[in-house]
Design an enzyme around this catalytic site. Structure first.
Site, short mmCIF file in Angstrom:
data_model
loop_
_atom_site.label_atom_id
_atom_site.label_comp_id
_atom_site.label_asym_id
_atom_site.label_seq_id
_atom_site.Cartn_x
_atom_site.Cartn_y
_atom_site.Cartn_z
N LYS A 116 42.17 20.39 -4.71
CA LYS A 116 43.34 21.19 -4.34
C LYS A 116 43.47 21.27 -2.82
CE LYS A 116 43.03 24.44 -8.26
NZ LYS A 116 43.84 23.95 -9.34
N HIS A 235 45.44 33.40 -16.19
CA HIS A 235 45.95 32.26 -15.43
C HIS A 235 46.08 31.01 -16.30
CE1 HIS A 235 45.64 34.61 -11.85
NE2 HIS A 235 44.35 34.78 -11.99
N ARG A 292 48.43 13.77 -15.05
CA ARG A 292 48.30 13.42 -16.47
C ARG A 292 49.51 13.95 -17.21
NH1 ARG A 292 47.34 18.76 -17.95
NH2 ARG A 292 46.04 19.90 -16.49
#
Ligand code: ADP
Ligand code: ADP
Ligand code: MG
Length: 683
Positions: A116, A235, A292
Site C-alpha cells: 500500500k 472493515h 484481481r
C-alpha cells in the site's frame, strides 16, 4: 482462445469461473483439498485433482503443485480467482516460466500495487489524489509519531502489506499512538510477515467507492463504473451496490479517469479494482488497488451486461477488450449481499456446520443461462449445496445474493423479498441481519458511510422478540402431523384401529396435550419457554399459549406439502415452512426464522441425569461471552459461557437447573484445555 484452463481456487468463485468457461466451450480442471473432495466446485468442473490436506498452505497455496497439475492435465492457463494465490507475483512468474498463462495482471503490476505504501508513492507521481498521510520507508517509532501528530488525529495506521480489513488501527490521540503502533506491527508481522506500516488521516463518515478497471495487451484501458461498498463490518464489505447512490456524471468521470490513470501507471492488464475513500462532499482519495477479480464483481456485471470472467479470459488469450469506453452504459441498479455462516449477535463470529437445509429464493441459475446483466431480478453465486459443510479451514461465505432492479428502489424490494425466502438450517447465518440491514432506514435512504452498521446498532440488533403464536402453531401442527405419518406407517395393517394410532383421539373426553418449546439458547440470547396447549377436536385443535392473555383459538390445518404448511389460527391464515433438525424446529414464516427447541418428553425418558456437568473448557481457546452471573439461578440448557477456538464457537450450557457460584474467566481471556470455567451447583 484457450481450450482448457485450471481454476486455482474453491467455493463460489471457482464455480463462477467454471460457469463462464463452460459457456465458452473451454474445458476446466478443478483442484481441491482433502476437505473439499465432495465440494461443489469439484463437481462442476470437467476434471479435478487433489492437492493435499485441508490447510490452505498445504493445498490451495501450493503453487508448485498447482502448476504441475496444469502441465499434467494439459491446461494452458490458470485462473486464480480471488484470495489465495491471486495477488502473488511469484506465482504469476512461476506460471510464466512453466509456459502457462496466468489469468491476471503482469507480475510487475502486482508487485507495484502489492504494498500500500509503494502504491501510494506511485499514485502520487500519477497525480491520483491521496489521503493526507505518511507512506515512506522510515519506520522509526518517534518519527512515525511526529508524522501522526502532523496529520492530526484521529489517524489510521495500516499494515503496508495488509488486506481483508486486517492490520489496521485507529489512533485517537498522540498519547495512544505508541500502543497502537506496537499492536498494528504485531498483527502485520503475524498476518502478512511484514511489519511495515503507513499512517493516514482517518476520515469521518467516509464512503468506500471503488472503480472496476479493465486493460488489454493492445493498449486499451477503460473503467466499468463504480461500486459502493460502504456497508462494512470490521472493515470488511457486507453489502455492495452499483451504481453508487448520489453519484454525478462529472464525479463518475473524474473517479473513472483517476482509476484508469492508476492502472496505466503500473502497466496494468486484465481486471482490477481501484479503491477510493470518499468524503460525504464527494471528494475522493486513492486507497489501494486490488489486482484481481473482486468478490463483488457481479453488481458491475448486472448493470453493464458484461461477463467479467469472459473479459478476463479474452484479455489473457491476447484478444482486445470486447468494448470501448463509449460503448458502455449503466442499466438499472444492482445490490449484492454476502451470505455468511456467522453470528452477527456475537460479534459476527464465524460458525461452522453442515447445511442441513438450504432453501434459496427463486433465482436465475447462473450456470443455466443466467447471463450476467440480464435484467433477471435475482442471481445467486454459491459454492455450496444442501448437505455441504462450512468448515473451519476457509472463508465462511455461503453464497452471494445479487439482485437487479430498474432502479435502486426495485432492487431493494427484490433484495428484501429474496432474503425473506432464504432458508438456512444447520448453522448460524447473517440472513436475518442482512434483512434488517437492507430494510433499515439508513440503507433504504442511502445514508451511507463505513460506520453505518455501528451507528445503527440498536435498530440492527433489536432485543430478542418472543416467538409469534403463528410460529408456535406451525411448529405444533408440524409435530402432530409428523407423528400421524409415523404412526400410520407403523400400524400398517391395523391402520383402521384407533387404539393403534397416535392421533390424539380419545373416547368421551377431549384429549389435551401440553407441548413445551423454548427459544434456541445456542444463539446466546436469553431463552424463553413456551407452553403450548392443544386440545384435539374432530377437525383441528384448540390452541392455547399458557401464561398468555389471549384466549384459546381454533387451529386448523389448511394444507401441507412437505415442509410447507398453511394453518388457520383464529381468523388469521398463517403460511410457513417447518424444518425439524433433531430437537430443533426451524420455523420460517413472515420473512422470519424462528429456532424453537422442543423439549421432547419421550427423548429423555429413562435417561439418568449425570451429576456433575463438565463446566470446563472443551479445548484451548478464548472466552468470547460470559452470560452467567455469580449467584444467579439458571435453567438446564441456559448458555453460560461461549468460547471461541479455531474460528469456531462452543457454548457451555447448564447441565441442570442450578446456581452459578462463581465465574472464573472474563471476556477476552485465553483458557487452557480442561480449565474449569465456572463453579456450578445443581439445584
Ligand atoms: P477487499 O475487501 O480487499 O475488496 P474482497 O472483498 O474482494 O477484498 O475479498 C477478497 C478476500 O476474500 C481475499 O483477500 C481473501 O481474504 C478472501 N477470499 C478470497 N477467496 C477466497 C476463497 N476462495 N476462500 C476463502 N477466502 C477467500
Ligand atoms: P484492505 O486491504 O484491508 O481492504 P483498505 O485500505 O482497502 O484495506 O481499507 C479497508 C477499509 O478500511 C475501507 O473500505 C474503509 O472502510 C476503511 N478505511 C481505509 N482507509 C481509511 C481512512 N483513511 N479513513 C477512514 N476509513 C478508512
Ligand atoms: Mg481494500
Amino acid at each position: 482462445m484457450f481450450k482448457k484452463i485450471l481454476i486455482a481456487n474453491r467455493g463460489e468463485i471457482a464455480c463462477r469461473v467454471a460457469a463462464t468457461a463452460r459457456r465458452l466451450g473451454i474445458k476446466t480442471v478443478a483442484v481441491y483439498s482433502e476437505a473439499d473432495a465432495n465440494a461443489r466446485h469439484v463437481a462442476v468442473c470437467d476434471e479435478a485433482v487433489l492437492l493435499g490436506p485441508a490447510a490452505a498452505k498445504e493445498s490451495y497455496l501450493r503453487g508448485d503443485k498447482i502448476i504441475a497439475v496444469a502441465k499434467a492435465t494439459g491446461a494452458e492457463a490458470i485462473h486464480p480467482g480471488y484470495g489465495f494465490l491471486s495477488e502473488n507475483a511469484e506465482f504469476a512468474d512461476a506460471c510464466h516460466e512453466a509456459g502457462l498463462v496466468f489469468i491476471g495482471p503482469p507480475a510487475s503490476a502486482m508487485r507495484a500495487m502489492g504494498s500500500k505504501s509503494a502504491a501510494k508513492s506511485l499514485m502520487e507521481k500519477a497525480s491520483v489524489p491521496l489521503v493526507p498521510g505518511y507512506h515512506g520507508d522510515n519506520q522509526d517509532a518517534d518519527f512515525l509519531q511526529t508524522q501522526a501528530d502532523r496529520i492530526g488525529y484521529p489517524v489510521l495506521l495500516k499494515a503496508s502489506a495488509g488486506g481483508g480489513g486486517k492490520g489496521m488501527r485507529v489512533v485517537e490521540s498522540s498519547e495512544a499512538f505508541r500502543d497502537a503502533l506496537a499492536s498494528c506491527k504485531r498483527e502485520a508481522i503475524s498476518s502478512f510477515g511484514d511489519d511495515k506500516v503507513l499512517a493516514e488521516k482517518y476520515l469521518q463518515r467516509p464512503r468506500h467507492i471503488e472503480i472496476q478497471v479493465f486493460a488489454d495487451t493492445h493498449g486499451n484501458c477503460i473503467h466499468l463504473f463504480e461500486r459502493d461498498c460502504s456497508v462494512q463490518r470490521r472493515h470488511q464489505k457486507v453489502l455492495e451496490e452499483a451504481p453508487a447512490p448520489g453519484m454525478t456524471a462529472e464525479r463518475r468521470a473524474a473517479m473513472g479517469e483517476a482509476a484508469v490513470a492508476a492502472a496505466k501507471a503500473v502497466g496494468y492488464v486484465g481486471a482490477g479494482t481501484v479503491e477510493f475513500i470518499a468524503n460525504q462532499d464527494g471528494s475522493f482519495y486513492f486507497m489501494e488497488m486490488n489486482t484481481r477479480l473482486q468478490v463483488e464483481h457481479p453488481v458491475t456485471e448486472m448493470i453493464t451486461g458484461a461477463d467479467l470472467v469472459e473479459w478476463q479470459l479474452r484479455v489473457a488469450a491476447g484478444e482486445p477488450l470486447p468494448k470501448k469506453q463509449h460503448e458502455l452504459a449503466i442499466n438499472g441498479h444492482a445490490i449484492e449481499a454476502r451470505v455468511y455462516a456467522e453470528n452477527p449477535e456475537k460479534g459476527f463470529l464465524p460458525s461452522i456446520g453442515t447445511l442441513r437445509h438450504l432453501g434459496t429464493p427463486d433465482a436465475v441459475n447462473f450456470e443455466l443461462g443466467g447471463i450476467p446483466g440480464h435484467p433477471a431480478g435475482v442471481r445467486i453465486d454459491a459454492g455450496v449445496r444442501e448437505g455441504d459443510a462450512i468448515s473451519p479451514f476457509y472463508d465462511p461465505m455461503i453464497a452471494k445474493l445479487i439482485v437487479w432492479g430498474a432502479d435502486r428502489k426495485q432492487a431493494l424490494a427484490r433484495m428484501a423479498q429474496a432474503l425473506s425466502q432464504y432458508q438456512i438450517v444447520g448453522l448460524a447465518s447473517n440472513i436475518a441481519f442482512l434483512n434488517r440491514l437492507v430494510q433499515g432506514e439508513a440503507f433504504a435512504t442511502a445514508d451511507l458511510d463505513t460506520g453505518l452498521i455501528e451507528r445503527n446498532h440498536d435498530a440492527l440488533f433489536p432485543a430478542a422478540q418472543p416467538a409469534a403464536s403463528g410460529a408456535l402453531a406451525l411448529a405444533a401442527v408440524a409435530l402432530i402431523e409428523a407423528e400421524k405419518d409415523r404412526s400410520a406407517a407403523q400400524s400398517g395393517a391395523n391402520a383402521a384401529d384407533p387404539w393403534g394410532q397416535a392421533l390424539g383421539w380419545r373416547m368421551n373426553q377431549p384429549y389435551v396435550r401440553k407441548l413445551s418449546f423454548a427459544d434456541d439458547y445456542a444463539a446466546g440470547l436469553p431463552s424463553k419457554a413456551y407452553g403450548v396447549e392443544v386440545t384435539y377436536l374432530n377437525d383441528g385443535w384448540m390452541f392455547n399459549l399458557s401464561g398468555s392473555e389471549a384466549s384459546p383459538q381454533l387451529l386448523t390445518l389448511m394444507s401441507q406439502q412437505g415442509a410447507d404448511i398453511s394453518v388457520k389460527l383464529g381468523d388469521t391464515a398463517v403460511h410457513g415452512s417447518v424444518r425439524r433438525d433433531g430437537e430443533l424446529f426451524h420455523v420460517f414464516t413472515n420473512g422470519l426464522h424462528y429456532t424453537l427447541h422442543y423439549n421432547d418428553p419421550m427423548a429423555h425418558a429413562g435417561e439418568s441425569e449425570a451429576e456433575g456437568g463438565r463446566l470446563t473448557a472443551p479445548m484451548p481457546g478464548k472466552v468470547v461471552a460470559v452470560l452467567a452471573e455469580k449467584g444467579k439461578e439458571v435453567k438446564k440448557g441456559d448458555a453460560l459461557v461461549i468460547m471461541e477456538a479455531m474460528k469456531m464457537e462452543h457454548t457451555i450450557a447448564a447441565p441442570h437447573d442450578g446456581v452459578v457460584d462463581d465465574v472464573l474467566y472474563a471476556v477476552g481471556d485465553q483458557v487452557a484445555d480442561g480449565a474449569p470455567l465456572l463453579a456450578f451447583r445443581a439445584a
